[in-house]
Design a protein around this motif. Structure first.
Motif, PDB file in Angstrom:
ATOM      1  N   THR A 176      15.297   8.748  31.080  1.00 24.23           N
ATOM      2  CA  THR A 176      15.641  10.022  30.464  1.00 24.23           C
ATOM      3  C   THR A 176      15.581  11.144  31.479  1.00 24.23           C
ATOM      4  N   ALA A 177      16.541  12.068  31.385  1.00 27.08           N
ATOM      5  CA  ALA A 177      16.554  13.288  32.198  1.00 27.08           C
ATOM      6  C   ALA A 177      16.690  14.479  31.253  1.00 27.08           C
ATOM      7  N   VAL A 178      15.815  15.474  31.395  1.00 23.30           N
ATOM      8  CA  VAL A 178      15.796  16.651  30.518  1.00 23.30           C
ATOM      9  C   VAL A 178      15.872  17.912  31.364  1.00 23.30           C
ATOM     10  N   ASP A 179      16.826  18.777  31.039  1.00 24.01           N
ATOM     11  CA  ASP A 179      16.920  20.061  31.730  1.00 24.01           C
ATOM     12  C   ASP A 179      15.794  20.979  31.277  1.00 24.01           C
ATOM     13  N   ASP A 180      15.103  21.582  32.236  1.00 23.18           N
ATOM     14  CA  ASP A 180      13.921  22.386  31.930  1.00 23.18           C
ATOM     15  C   ASP A 180      14.256  23.614  31.083  1.00 23.18           C
ATOM     16  N   HIS A 181      15.337  24.298  31.381  1.00 26.12           N
ATOM     17  CA  HIS A 181      15.658  25.549  30.693  1.00 26.12           C
ATOM     18  C   HIS A 181      16.210  25.309  29.287  1.00 26.12           C
ATOM     19  N   SER A 182      17.165  24.418  29.163  1.00 31.61           N
ATOM     20  CA  SER A 182      17.866  24.242  27.887  1.00 31.61           C
ATOM     21  C   SER A 182      17.318  23.106  27.035  1.00 31.61           C
ATOM     22  N   ARG A 183      16.547  22.185  27.619  1.00 40.31           N
ATOM     23  CA  ARG A 183      16.062  20.956  26.989  1.00 40.31           C
ATOM     24  C   ARG A 183      17.202  19.980  26.695  1.00 40.31           C
ATOM     25  N   VAL A 257       9.682  16.140  29.533  1.00 41.26           N
ATOM     26  CA  VAL A 257      10.276  14.828  29.290  1.00 41.26           C
ATOM     27  C   VAL A 257       9.269  13.913  28.604  1.00 41.26           C
ATOM     28  N   GLU A 258       7.973  14.109  28.862  1.00 44.68           N
ATOM     29  CA  GLU A 258       6.960  13.323  28.148  1.00 44.68           C
ATOM     30  C   GLU A 258       7.014  13.635  26.660  1.00 44.68           C
ATOM     31  N   ARG A 259       7.228  14.905  26.318  1.00 45.10           N
ATOM     32  CA  ARG A 259       7.327  15.278  24.908  1.00 45.10           C
ATOM     33  C   ARG A 259       8.579  14.707  24.267  1.00 45.10           C
ATOM     34  N   LEU A 260       9.664  14.638  25.019  1.00 43.85           N
ATOM     35  CA  LEU A 260      10.876  14.028  24.483  1.00 43.85           C
ATOM     36  C   LEU A 260      10.661  12.537  24.244  1.00 43.85           C
ATOM     37  N   ASN A 261       9.917  11.874  25.134  1.00 41.12           N
ATOM     38  CA  ASN A 261       9.614  10.459  24.918  1.00 41.12           C
ATOM     39  C   ASN A 261       8.900  10.264  23.585  1.00 41.12           C
ATOM     40  N   LYS A 301      13.125  28.497  19.594  1.00 40.00           N
ATOM     41  CA  LYS A 301      13.163  29.300  18.372  1.00 40.00           C
ATOM     42  C   LYS A 301      14.041  28.682  17.292  1.00 40.00           C
ATOM     43  N   GLY A 302      13.954  27.357  17.181  1.00 42.64           N
ATOM     44  CA  GLY A 302      14.678  26.669  16.131  1.00 42.64           C
ATOM     45  C   GLY A 302      16.118  26.351  16.437  1.00 42.64           C
ATOM     46  N   GLN A 303      16.586  26.647  17.641  1.00 41.66           N
ATOM     47  CA  GLN A 303      17.966  26.367  18.029  1.00 41.66           C
ATOM     48  C   GLN A 303      18.047  25.050  18.800  1.00 41.66           C
ATOM     49  N   PRO A 304      19.184  24.353  18.747  1.00 45.09           N
ATOM     50  CA  PRO A 304      19.323  23.105  19.509  1.00 45.09           C
ATOM     51  C   PRO A 304      19.544  23.392  20.987  1.00 45.09           C
ATOM     52  N   PRO A 305      19.317  22.406  21.868  1.00 46.32           N
ATOM     53  CA  PRO A 305      19.546  22.618  23.306  1.00 46.32           C
ATOM     54  C   PRO A 305      20.954  23.097  23.636  1.00 46.32           C
ATOM     55  N   ALA A 306      21.944  22.659  22.864  1.00 45.34           N
ATOM     56  CA  ALA A 306      23.327  23.067  23.144  1.00 45.34           C
ATOM     57  C   ALA A 306      23.521  24.576  23.063  1.00 45.34           C
ATOM     58  N   SER A 307      22.636  25.271  22.337  1.00 44.52           N
ATOM     59  CA  SER A 307      22.783  26.724  22.205  1.00 44.52           C
ATOM     60  C   SER A 307      22.536  27.441  23.526  1.00 44.52           C
ATOM     61  N   ARG A 308      21.887  26.785  24.472  1.00 43.15           N
ATOM     62  CA  ARG A 308      21.612  27.411  25.765  1.00 43.15           C
ATOM     63  C   ARG A 308      22.598  26.983  26.854  1.00 43.15           C
ATOM     64  N   ILE A 309      23.588  26.194  26.477  1.00 39.82           N
ATOM     65  CA  ILE A 309      24.616  25.783  27.440  1.00 39.82           C
ATOM     66  C   ILE A 309      25.931  26.396  27.002  1.00 39.82           C
ATOM     67  N   PRO A 310      26.351  27.484  27.633  1.00 38.90           N
ATOM     68  CA  PRO A 310      27.540  28.214  27.158  1.00 38.90           C
ATOM     69  C   PRO A 310      28.805  27.370  27.133  1.00 38.90           C
ATOM     70  N   ASN A 311      28.951  26.450  28.077  1.00 41.01           N
ATOM     71  CA  ASN A 311      30.215  25.698  28.183  1.00 41.01           C
ATOM     72  C   ASN A 311      29.969  24.208  28.019  1.00 41.01           C
ATOM     73  N   LEU A 312      29.161  23.838  27.051  1.00 41.85           N
ATOM     74  CA  LEU A 312      28.792  22.438  26.897  1.00 41.85           C
ATOM     75  C   LEU A 312      29.985  21.544  26.615  1.00 41.85           C
ATOM     76  N   THR A 313      30.920  22.004  25.800  1.00 43.63           N
ATOM     77  CA  THR A 313      32.078  21.191  25.451  1.00 43.63           C
ATOM     78  C   THR A 313      33.227  21.338  26.433  1.00 43.63           C
ATOM     79  N   GLY A 314      33.095  22.198  27.433  1.00 45.43           N
ATOM     80  CA  GLY A 314      34.140  22.356  28.444  1.00 45.43           C
ATOM     81  C   GLY A 314      35.326  23.154  27.990  1.00 45.43           C
ATOM     82  N   GLN A 315      35.202  23.924  26.906  1.00 42.95           N
ATOM     83  CA  GLN A 315      36.370  24.642  26.387  1.00 42.95           C
ATOM     84  C   GLN A 315      36.755  25.832  27.265  1.00 42.95           C
ATOM     85  N   ASN A 316      35.842  26.271  28.166  1.00 43.23           N
ATOM     86  CA  ASN A 316      36.141  27.433  28.988  1.00 43.23           C
ATOM     87  C   ASN A 316      36.637  27.080  30.391  1.00 43.23           C
ATOM     88  N   THR A 317      36.843  25.804  30.636  1.00 43.27           N
ATOM     89  CA  THR A 317      37.276  25.391  31.973  1.00 43.27           C
ATOM     90  C   THR A 317      38.794  25.413  32.065  1.00 43.27           C
TER      91      THR A 317
END
Length: 317
Positions: A176-183, A257-261, A301-317
């Protein structure tokens, strides 16, 4: 800042005081004009005479002295027991012959009232951190998990029958790999934790983060053999990524990442009685997608990790 029901703001106090001090209004007239009591009008007028405009600011209501406050020596004894033994207020109160409410109040004052905020090994307050941008640090770890035999294990068949089918089922290794800022997490179920397997996993994990618009700067791992190997070192060096390791016997450093495990064990691996290892593995991609895109995260604050990735789906590329 005054509360929302306060009759006077700092500007209103200044106007009232000037009416009394500079324009010579009687206190009662000024009090009626600004809809406050005569005592209030007198207080602000007196402060204006003494301190000028600076006297219109709010002052702390904390008393200058607190004769009934718990003595400093007693507070130190409470803190010493808390740090040394990690006891709760009731047990500390019993040892020191104090009221549990008094002990709790002291612990709150020194921010030691939650054991989750202290390190179990040392008793020190945990210093939590979060990097400012996605990719600044990615936590990587491996979780060893026993496979479910065909027909189900003890959760399906019961403890006695499940023990008979357990032998020979083998193990899986969840990388497992977890991004520190966005989870945001990337995870795979692999057959071992060898050096080439770990290096190949990171190649795919980095490609995943890159596809999300995340440029990985640093990677944090424990001191496992695969993370000390030449293949692991080379795959990070080729990408220009800095490798950081936790201190020996300090898994708290890699806590995200230990907490995600722990979360994936509770919400996926042991969430329901699977009939086979294949069935459990088939459920993993959907769970991981829900974790990244839909499941609320307490640290966000109750939001999913995707909320911290502005271009997660690649729609802005």
């Amino acid at each position: 800042m005054p509360h929302r029901n306060a009759p006077l703001s700092e500007t209103g106090r200044l106007r009232l005081a000037r009416c009394v001090v500079e324009d010579g209004w009687p206190l009662r007239r000024a009090a009626e004009r600004f809809q406050v009591s005569v005592t209030t009008a007198q207080r602000w007028a007196s402060r204006y005479r003494t301190h000028g405009e600076a006297g219109m600011a709010d002052r702390s209501s904390r008393p200058h002295t607190s004769p009934r406050r718990t003595p400093t020596r007693t507070e130190r004894r409470i803190i010493k027991v808390r740090v040394a033994r990690r006891w709760g207020p009731a047990r500390i109160a019993g040892l020191l012959h104090l009221n549990p409410a008094t002990v709790h109040r002291v612990l709150v004052r020194y921010r030691l009232n939650r054991l989750a905020w202290t390190d179990r090994a040392t008793g020190r307050v945990i210093r939590r951190y979060e990097h400012q941008a996605p990719g600044d640090l990615v936590h990587v770890d491996i979780k060893k998990l026993g496979n479910i035999p065909d027909g189900g294990g003890h959760k399906t068949l019961g403890r006695q029958a499940g023990r008979k089918t357990r032998s020979g089922a083998g193990y899986s290794y969840i990388h497992t790999a977890v991004d520190d800022h966005s989870r945001l997490a990337y995870s795979e179920i692999l057959t071992d934790e060898k050096k080439h397997t770990a290096a190949a996993f990171w190649t795919r994990a980095q490609a995943f983060f890159t596809s999300c618009g995340i440029t990985v700067q640093r990677v944090l791992t424990d001191n496992g053999a695969c993370y000390k190997s030449h293949p692991w070192r080379d795959v990070l060096a080729t990408a220009g990524i800095v490798h950081k390791r936790t201190r020996p016997y300090r898994p708290q450093t890699n806590g995200k990442v230990e907490r995600l495990n722990r979360t994936l064990l509770e919400e996926w691996a042991y969430a329901r009685p699977y009939r086979s290892e294949t069935e459990r593995r088939q459920a993993f991609p959907d769970w991981l997608h829900a974790y990244n895109h839909h499941r609320g995260h307490t640290a966000l604050k109750g939001q999913p990790p995707a909320s911290r990735i502005p271009n997660l789906t690649g729609q802005n590329t």
